[in-house]
Design a protein around this motif. Sequence first.
Motif, PDB file in Angstrom:
ATOM      1  N   THR A   1      45.155  32.672  39.467  1.00 45.24           N
ATOM      2  CA  THR A   1      46.609  32.823  39.467  1.00 45.24           C
ATOM      3  C   THR A   1      47.245  32.025  38.333  1.00 45.24           C
ATOM      4  O   THR A   1      48.199  32.485  37.696  1.00 45.24           O
ATOM      5  CB  THR A   1      47.190  32.387  40.828  1.00 45.24           C
ATOM      6  OG1 THR A   1      46.606  33.205  41.853  1.00 45.24           O
ATOM      7  CG2 THR A   1      48.698  32.537  40.869  1.00 45.24           C
ATOM      8  N   ALA A   2      46.697  30.852  38.047  1.00 45.06           N
ATOM      9  CA  ALA A   2      47.214  30.006  36.965  1.00 45.06           C
ATOM     10  C   ALA A   2      46.789  30.500  35.583  1.00 45.06           C
ATOM     11  O   ALA A   2      47.234  29.968  34.574  1.00 45.06           O
ATOM     12  CB  ALA A   2      46.747  28.567  37.163  1.00 45.06           C
TER      13      ALA A   2
ATOM     14  N   GLU B   1      35.321  47.148  48.787  1.00 40.98           N
ATOM     15  CA  GLU B   1      36.313  46.091  48.619  1.00 40.98           C
ATOM     16  C   GLU B   1      35.669  44.916  47.899  1.00 40.98           C
ATOM     17  O   GLU B   1      34.532  44.544  48.192  1.00 40.98           O
ATOM     18  CB  GLU B   1      36.866  45.620  49.963  1.00 40.98           C
ATOM     19  CG  GLU B   1      38.003  44.628  49.811  1.00 40.98           C
ATOM     20  CD  GLU B   1      38.694  44.274  51.120  1.00 40.98           C
ATOM     21  OE1 GLU B   1      38.131  44.551  52.199  1.00 40.98           O
ATOM     22  OE2 GLU B   1      39.797  43.708  51.055  1.00 40.98           O
ATOM     23  N   HIS B   2      36.413  44.354  46.970  1.00 42.13           N
ATOM     24  CA  HIS B   2      35.943  43.198  46.208  1.00 42.13           C
ATOM     25  C   HIS B   2      37.144  42.380  45.753  1.00 42.13           C
ATOM     26  O   HIS B   2      38.277  42.837  45.823  1.00 42.13           O
ATOM     27  CB  HIS B   2      35.100  43.631  45.003  1.00 42.13           C
ATOM     28  CG  HIS B   2      35.811  44.572  44.083  1.00 42.13           C
ATOM     29  ND1 HIS B   2      35.774  45.943  44.250  1.00 42.13           N
ATOM     30  CD2 HIS B   2      36.591  44.351  42.999  1.00 42.13           C
ATOM     31  CE1 HIS B   2      36.499  46.516  43.310  1.00 42.13           C
ATOM     32  NE2 HIS B   2      37.010  45.572  42.527  1.00 42.13           N
ATOM     33  N   ILE B   3      36.876  41.180  45.301  1.00 39.59           N
ATOM     34  CA  ILE B   3      37.935  40.332  44.753  1.00 39.59           C
ATOM     35  C   ILE B   3      38.530  41.042  43.553  1.00 39.59           C
ATOM     36  O   ILE B   3      37.802  41.533  42.691  1.00 39.59           O
ATOM     37  CB  ILE B   3      37.377  38.953  44.361  1.00 39.59           C
ATOM     38  CG1 ILE B   3      36.976  38.187  45.626  1.00 39.59           C
ATOM     39  CG2 ILE B   3      38.381  38.165  43.530  1.00 39.59           C
ATOM     40  CD1 ILE B   3      36.264  36.870  45.349  1.00 39.59           C
ATOM     41  N   GLU B   4      39.847  41.100  43.529  1.00 39.72           N
ATOM     42  CA  GLU B   4      40.527  41.774  42.426  1.00 39.72           C
ATOM     43  C   GLU B   4      40.103  41.161  41.097  1.00 39.72           C
ATOM     44  O   GLU B   4      40.231  39.958  40.892  1.00 39.72           O
ATOM     45  CB  GLU B   4      42.037  41.668  42.607  1.00 39.72           C
ATOM     46  CG  GLU B   4      42.820  42.507  41.625  1.00 39.72           C
ATOM     47  CD  GLU B   4      44.291  42.470  41.947  1.00 39.72           C
ATOM     48  OE1 GLU B   4      44.745  43.369  42.672  1.00 39.72           O
ATOM     49  OE2 GLU B   4      44.956  41.528  41.488  1.00 39.72           O
TER      50      GLU B   4
ATOM     51  N   TYR C   1      44.026  36.691  49.824  1.00 41.76           N
ATOM     52  CA  TYR C   1      44.023  36.819  48.371  1.00 41.76           C
ATOM     53  C   TYR C   1      43.766  38.274  47.968  1.00 41.76           C
ATOM     54  O   TYR C   1      43.204  39.049  48.742  1.00 41.76           O
ATOM     55  CB  TYR C   1      42.989  35.874  47.764  1.00 41.76           C
ATOM     56  CG  TYR C   1      43.159  34.456  48.229  1.00 41.76           C
ATOM     57  CD1 TYR C   1      44.405  33.814  48.148  1.00 41.76           C
ATOM     58  CD2 TYR C   1      42.104  33.754  48.790  1.00 41.76           C
ATOM     59  CE1 TYR C   1      44.566  32.508  48.594  1.00 41.76           C
ATOM     60  CE2 TYR C   1      42.262  32.443  49.234  1.00 41.76           C
ATOM     61  CZ  TYR C   1      43.498  31.837  49.138  1.00 41.76           C
ATOM     62  OH  TYR C   1      43.667  30.553  49.581  1.00 41.76           O
ATOM     63  N   PRO C   2      44.157  38.661  46.756  1.00 43.54           N
ATOM     64  CA  PRO C   2      44.098  40.076  46.362  1.00 43.54           C
ATOM     65  C   PRO C   2      42.682  40.632  46.246  1.00 43.54           C
ATOM     66  O   PRO C   2      41.773  39.973  45.742  1.00 43.54           O
ATOM     67  CB  PRO C   2      44.806  40.104  45.007  1.00 43.54           C
ATOM     68  CG  PRO C   2      44.845  38.702  44.524  1.00 43.54           C
ATOM     69  CD  PRO C   2      44.729  37.810  45.713  1.00 43.54           C
TER      70      PRO C   2
ATOM     71  N   VAL D   1      36.874  38.027  34.058  1.00 42.09           N
ATOM     72  CA  VAL D   1      37.730  37.451  35.077  1.00 42.09           C
ATOM     73  C   VAL D   1      37.868  35.972  34.781  1.00 42.09           C
ATOM     74  O   VAL D   1      36.906  35.225  34.820  1.00 42.09           O
ATOM     75  CB  VAL D   1      37.142  37.650  36.483  1.00 42.09           C
ATOM     76  CG1 VAL D   1      38.015  36.985  37.513  1.00 42.09           C
ATOM     77  CG2 VAL D   1      36.989  39.120  36.779  1.00 42.09           C
ATOM     78  N   GLY D   2      39.054  35.546  34.433  1.00 43.60           N
ATOM     79  CA  GLY D   2      39.285  34.142  34.169  1.00 43.60           C
ATOM     80  C   GLY D   2      38.630  33.634  32.901  1.00 43.60           C
ATOM     81  O   GLY D   2      38.519  32.457  32.698  1.00 43.60           O
TER      82      GLY D   2
END
Length: 186
Positions: free
Chosen positions: A49-50, A69-72, A137-138, A164-165
Amino acid sequence: MSQDPWAEMSDEKHRVLGFRAAEPEEALAHFTGRLRFETDPYDVNADLTAGLTGFVVLDVRRRPAYDAEHIEGAVHFSHHDMTPRTLAALDPAPVYITYGWGPGCNGGTRGAAKLAAAGLRAKEMIGGLEYWQKGGYPTAGSGTGSDAESGAGSGLGVGARVGVGAAATTRTGAATAPAATTGCCI
């Protein structure tokens, strides 16, 4: 509360203090050691998010579970497909955050172990997708979203985006995960 381990293991009256507490320096080494190997959904979500970089979130479950389904933003790379050859193509710069279904699934541990064996830095996200969901969380899945953005459909194949990140990186040569009939990662 004796120095004798058998006495400590046999103390039925003192469940909490039957084993002597570690000295502060021993406890510090233990707990900071765990934090070097593990993270949790709250911390991963906070850093995503940051907009923090330097890590890549890897869903190491089988393809059907990831698709459902998985972590966005998580990248699919099943621990079943991790070999010295497929792992050699990964960028060594980021820390890879692995996760499986939940506390009853050791897929995240298996994936992190394979990444480490290949000389890559890894942490396991304890609690897996189950505790990510409990945190609200998304997530993404069920055929929605762009395969090109998530790496879905390519199994992180030639030119797949891993980011991701982290700054986008690419890898080559990974095979698509084998089909499975369950959502479990093993």
